[in-house]
Scaffold this active site. Structure first.
Site, PDB file in Angstrom:
ATOM      1  N   CYS A 116       0.840  -1.203   0.000  1.00 52.92           N
ATOM      2  CA  CYS A 116       0.000   0.000   0.000  1.00 52.92           C
ATOM      3  C   CYS A 116       0.878   1.257   0.000  1.00 52.92           C
ATOM      4  O   CYS A 116       1.581   1.510  -0.962  1.00 52.92           O
ATOM      5  CB  CYS A 116      -0.992  -0.029   1.164  1.00 52.92           C
ATOM      6  SG  CYS A 116      -2.327   1.192   0.996  1.00 52.92           S
ATOM      7  N   HIS A 135      -3.932  -4.764   0.547  1.00 60.23           N
ATOM      8  CA  HIS A 135      -3.390  -5.287   1.799  1.00 60.23           C
ATOM      9  C   HIS A 135      -3.486  -6.810   1.794  1.00 60.23           C
ATOM     10  O   HIS A 135      -4.522  -7.350   2.164  1.00 60.23           O
ATOM     11  CB  HIS A 135      -4.161  -4.718   2.994  1.00 60.23           C
ATOM     12  CG  HIS A 135      -3.879  -3.278   3.245  1.00 60.23           C
ATOM     13  ND1 HIS A 135      -2.807  -2.861   3.993  1.00 60.23           N
ATOM     14  CD2 HIS A 135      -4.501  -2.154   2.820  1.00 60.23           C
ATOM     15  CE1 HIS A 135      -2.789  -1.542   4.034  1.00 60.23           C
ATOM     16  NE2 HIS A 135      -3.806  -1.080   3.330  1.00 60.23           N
ATOM     17  N   GLU A 195      -2.235  -8.732   3.834  1.00 56.71           N
ATOM     18  CA  GLU A 195      -2.388  -9.175   5.233  1.00 56.71           C
ATOM     19  C   GLU A 195      -3.818  -9.002   5.725  1.00 56.71           C
ATOM     20  O   GLU A 195      -4.153  -9.410   6.821  1.00 56.71           O
ATOM     21  CB  GLU A 195      -1.393  -8.423   6.130  1.00 56.71           C
ATOM     22  CG  GLU A 195      -1.765  -6.995   6.519  1.00 56.71           C
ATOM     23  CD  GLU A 195      -1.511  -5.937   5.438  1.00 56.71           C
ATOM     24  OE1 GLU A 195      -1.337  -6.318   4.260  1.00 56.71           O
ATOM     25  OE2 GLU A 195      -1.517  -4.742   5.771  1.00 56.71           O
TER      26      GLU A 195
END
Lengths: 205, 261
Positions: free
Chosen positions: A81, A184, A186
Site C-alpha cells: 500500500c 493489503h 495481510e
C-alpha cells in the site's frame, strides 16, 4: 533468511508482521525503526502500508540515498500500500520525496466514492508470472501509482470512475528486485497470505 | 470488466471481553469468545469484522483493547472497533491494538472536530462515522425525516442524519456505518430510503446496518439503498444462516461478492 519490517512510526504493524510470519515460515522477522539497521541485516526489506505519504517520506528522508543505493544494487524489497507508493517519485497526497526507484507519481484516484475500501479482483497483466491469484484482495486507499513505464505493472484493479468510466490503477508493480502491492495482502484472508508469500519469493529468487 | 465487490460485514457486540448473547456455531466450545468467533467468521467468508464495545465502563474498554490485540494476531480480514471511542487518544489506542478502522458515534456528535483530528493523524480510511438514525415526520429541522440519535436510540439529537453524514465526511470520515434504530433487531429488512438518502449524499462508502432478517434482505440494501456493504449480526449469530447463504443470495440477485473464504 532475514526479513526486516520497517517501522515508519505511521501505523500498526501487527497484522503485517503476523502475516509475514505465516507466509514466510522459513524467515526470521525483525521490526526495525532504523532503516540503516534494517539494511545492515536484511535479505528482504518490507515497507509497511499504513499512514500518510508525507509522514513516511519524512521518516525515510535521512536514509533516502542509502536505501536507493541498496535497493538499486539488488536488495529485495516488498512494499504494501503506502509502502509501494514510497517506491515512486512523489505523491498528490502531500509533499515529500519517494525513493524514486520506479519512475512515476502517486495520484488521487478519480472515483465518485473514495476511499476505495473493500475487496476488488486483480487483473493480471499478460507479462505477469504465475502467481496464486486470489478471487479478490482488500484495498483501503484513495491514491494510486501511475508508473511512467506500464511494463512494471504485474496486475491491475479497476473501480468505478467518474461519469461511468472505469478507473484502473496498478495493483502490483515490479522493477528488478523491488515489488509492491497497493492492496493489503495481510487483510485479504488466506488467499492474501499465500499471495504475500509468493510476492516476497518473486524478488528473493 | 471487474469492479469492487460488495461486502458482508459481521458485527459482534462485546461486553467486558465477552460476546453478548453468545453465538451458535456448530461444535463451538466457547460461544462467547470474540477472538475465536472473529476467526470463525473469517473462515466462513465474512469480508470484515466489527467489534462493538457495549460495556459501559473504563474497565470494559481496556478489556476491549486486549481483545482487539489478541484478535489482530489471528484475524486476516479488516477489523473495526466501535463503542466508547471519545478522543484522538482512544482512536490511537484502538489502532495500535490492531484495529484497522475505528467507529466514532456519540463523541462525534458532541465534538465533530474529533473526526478531522483523527483523520488528519491516521488517515480517512480508518475513520468510520457511525450514525444511528430514527425515522420521524420530515420537518424544517429534520428535512430527511431521519433524526440522529445516540445511546442506542434513547437520546435524540438536533441533527438530520443525511446532513450529519455529509458534514462528517467533509470533516474527514472515510466511511459511514449507518444504523436504522427502527429496524435494528426487527429483522424486517434494511431501511432502504435512509440508506439511499445517505449513500447518494456522500462520496464515501456506506455500510447499511439494522434489519437483516433473511438472506434476501441484503441485496436491496446495495441495489436500492446504494450501500457498499451490508452489516449483519443476529441472523448469522443465531445459526439461522451462514455467511455463505448471504453471499449466495447476493450473487443470485446480481450483486458481485467474494465467494471463496
Amino acid at each position: 533468511m532475514r526479513v526486516a519490517l520497517l517501522d515508519l512510526g505511521v501505523g500498526n504493524l501487527h497484522s503485517l508482521e503476523k502475516a509475514l510470519a505465516l507466509a514466510l515460515p522459513e524467515a526470521t522477522l525483525y521490526v526495525d525503526t532504523d532503516p540503516a539497521q534494517a539494511l545492515a541485516h536484511a535479505d528482504l526489506l518490507v515497507f509497511p502500508g499504513v499512514g500518510a505519504f508525507s509522514g513516511a517520506a519524512e521518516r525515510l528522508a535521512p536514509h533516502r540515498q542509502e536505501l536507493r543505493r541498496a535497493l538499486s544494487a539488488g536488495l529485495p524489497a516488498l512494499g504494501v500500500c503506502l509502502g509501494m507508493q514510497l517506491f515512486f517519485d512523489a505523491s498528490d497526497e502531500g509533499p515529500g520525496e519517494g525513493l524514486g526507484l520506479i519512475p512515476g507519481r502517486v495520484e488521487r484516484l478519480a472515483s465518485p466514492r473514495l476511499p476505495h475500501m473493500g475487496w476488488t479482483p486483480l487483473e493480471p497483466a499478460a507479462s505477469a508470472p504465475p502467481l496464486p491469484w486470489p478471487e479478490a484482495v482488500y484495498y483501503a486507499h484513495s491514491f494510486g501509482c501511475r508508473p511512467v513505464d506500464e511494463r512494471v505493472v504485474l496486475a491491475w484493479s479497476s473501480i468505478e470512475g467518474q461519469g461511468g468510466a472505469r478507473e484502473r490503477f496498478a495493483a502490483i508493480v515490479r522493477h528488478e528486485n523491488t515489488i509492491g502491492c497497493q492492496f493489503h495482502p495481510e487483510k485479504s484472508s488466506q488467499q492474501g497470505l499465500a499471495l504475500l508469500g509468493a510476492l516476497a519469493r518473486e524478488v528473493l529468487r | 470488466m471487474t469492479a469492487a465487490l460488495r461486502r458482508v460485514v459481521v458485527c459482534l457486540d462485546v461486553d467486558r471481553g465477552r460476546v453478548k448473547k453468545g453465538v451458535r456455531f456448530e461444535a463451538l466450545r466457547d460461544v462467547g469468545d470474540p477472538v475465536e468467533l472473529a476467526q470463525r467468521y473469517e473462515r466462513a467468508g465474512a469480508d470484515e469484522i466489527v467489534f462493538l464495545d457495549v460495556s459501559a465502563s473504563a474497565e470494559g474498554r481496556s478489556t476491549m483493547l486486549d481483545v482487539a490485540r489478541r484478535t489482530a494476531e489471528v484475524l486476516f480480514v479488516p477489523l473495526t472497533l466501535g463503542g466508547g471511542i471519545a478522543s484522538v487518544d482512544d482512536v490511537e489506542r484502538a489502532l495500535r491494538a490492531g484495529a484497522d478502522k475505528v467507529g466514532i458515534n456519540s463523541a462525534a456528535v458532541r465534538d465533530p472536530a474529533l473526526l478531522g483530528a483523527a483523520s488528519a493523524r491516521f488517515g480517512a480510511q480508518c475513520v468510520v462515522l457511525s450514525i444511528d438514525a430514527k425515522r420521524e415526520a420530515p420537518s424544517e429541522a429534520i428535512p430527511s425525516g431521519y433524526r440522529v440519535v445516540t445511546h442506542g436510540g434513547r437520546t435524540p439529537t438536533e441533527l438530520d442524519a443525511v446532513a450529519w453524514a455529509v458534514e462528517g465526511v467533509r470533516r474527514g470520515a472515510g466511511e459511514i456505518l449507518l444504523t436504522s434504530i427502527d429496524r435494528d433487531g426487527a429483522r424486517t429488512g434494511y431501511e432502504l430510503a435512509l440508506t439511499r438518502a445517505v449513500a447518494d449524499a456522500v462520496g464515501v462508502p456506506v455500510v447499511a446496518s439494522g434489519g437483516a432478517g433473511e438472506p434476501a434482505h441484503l441485496a436491496p440494501a446495495i441495489l436500492e439503498g446504494h450501500a457498499d456493504a451490508a452489516l449483519v449480526a443476529g441472523i448469522v449469530h443465531d445459526g439461522l444462516y451462514t455467511v455463505a447463504d448471504l453471499k449466495r443470495a447476493l450473487a443470485e440477485a446480481g450483486v458481485p461478492v467474494r465467494r471463496t473464504p
